[in-house]
Design an enzyme around this catalytic site. Structure first.
Site, PDB file in Angstrom:
ATOM      1  N   LEU A   1      19.212  54.930  72.669  1.00  0.00           N
ATOM      2  CA  LEU A   1      18.245  55.187  71.592  1.00  0.00           C
ATOM      3  C   LEU A   1      18.068  56.686  71.352  1.00  0.00           C
ATOM      4  O   LEU A   1      17.659  57.100  70.276  1.00  0.00           O
ATOM      5  CB  LEU A   1      16.890  54.536  71.936  1.00  0.00           C
ATOM      6  CG  LEU A   1      16.873  53.003  71.931  1.00  0.00           C
ATOM      7  CD1 LEU A   1      15.593  52.472  72.548  1.00  0.00           C
ATOM      8  CD2 LEU A   1      17.043  52.463  70.522  1.00  0.00           C
TER       9      LEU A   1
ATOM     10  N   HIS B   1      21.614  52.910  83.708  1.00  0.00           N
ATOM     11  CA  HIS B   1      21.465  53.785  82.534  1.00  0.00           C
ATOM     12  C   HIS B   1      20.061  54.409  82.507  1.00  0.00           C
ATOM     13  O   HIS B   1      19.909  55.611  82.307  1.00  0.00           O
ATOM     14  CB  HIS B   1      21.724  52.956  81.268  1.00  0.00           C
ATOM     15  CG  HIS B   1      21.571  53.701  79.975  1.00  0.00           C
ATOM     16  ND1 HIS B   1      22.617  53.899  79.102  1.00  0.00           N
ATOM     17  CD2 HIS B   1      20.494  54.296  79.395  1.00  0.00           C
ATOM     18  CE1 HIS B   1      22.186  54.594  78.049  1.00  0.00           C
ATOM     19  NE2 HIS B   1      20.893  54.840  78.198  1.00  0.00           N
TER      20      HIS B   1
HETATM   21 ZN    ZN Z   1      19.475  55.779  76.962  1.00  0.00          ZN
END
Ligand code: ZN
Length: 184
Positions: free
Chosen positions: A93, A134
């Site tokens: 994002l 992540h």
């Molecule tokens: Zn990320």
């Protein structure tokens, strides 16, 4: 932290907040629970399946994840065991419009606190394991672009320059966020 919850927004590549190492949460307060809820909202709004606090400018070890089987709000997550290998194409994002194939462990065991401060241990594999790694990377100031191959680097160079400019303008066009299937 005097920032209002509503002021939280997703930081884009080029924003220094993404490179700061998050501090571990010493005392879990109502404020942290509010931030976790705000993070979850932003994650869902962005059609993401994970979000880490540095992505909204908070330098504290908190992540939220929902890969479709329920929302996890985790504080001070730590990987305590890894196993196997997998490669998935990941988006972020905070790096909209960029997809990178990232080699990660196939299985991870993660120790964390839940939002009420209880110690929990999660055994994750496949996509869930990928998202955990992540998001924990984000807490260490690490981004998917750091995994880019030489070919990737050439491919995404212009895109990253563009994002850096946009990070300053604080605006993001809708179309760009969807170019990768997994947004974390
Ligand atoms: Zn990320």
């Amino acid at each position: 932290m005097s920032m209002k919850e509503t002021a939280l927004r997703i930081r884009i590549f080029g924003d220094q907040a993404l490179r700061k190492k998050a501090k571990s949460v010493k005392e879990l307060t109502t404020k942290h629970r509010e931030y976790l809820s705000a993070m979850a909202r932003l994650m869902y709004e962005g059609d993401g399946i994970g979000l880490a606090a540095p992505q909204v400018g908070l330098s504290e070890a908190m992540i939220v994840i929902d890969i479709g089987s329920g929302l996890f709000k985790l504080v001070n997550p730590k990987i305590i065991k890894i196993e196997g290998r997998q490669v998935l194409e990941e988006g972020c994002l905070s790096v909209p419009g960029v997809c990178i194939k990232v080699k990660r462990a196939k299985k991870v065991k993660v120790k964390a606190l839940d939002e009420s401060g209880r110690q929990i241990v999660i055994d994750a594999e496949d996509l869930f394991a990928c998202v955990l790694q992540h998001e924990i990377d984000h807490l260490n100031g690490k981004l998917i672009v750091d995994y880019a191959s030489i070919i990737d680097k050439v491919r995404i160079k212009n895109k990253l320059e563009e994002l850096k400019k946009k990070a300053k303008d604080e605006e993001l066009s809708e179309s760009e966020t969807k170019s990768c299937q997994l947004q974390l």
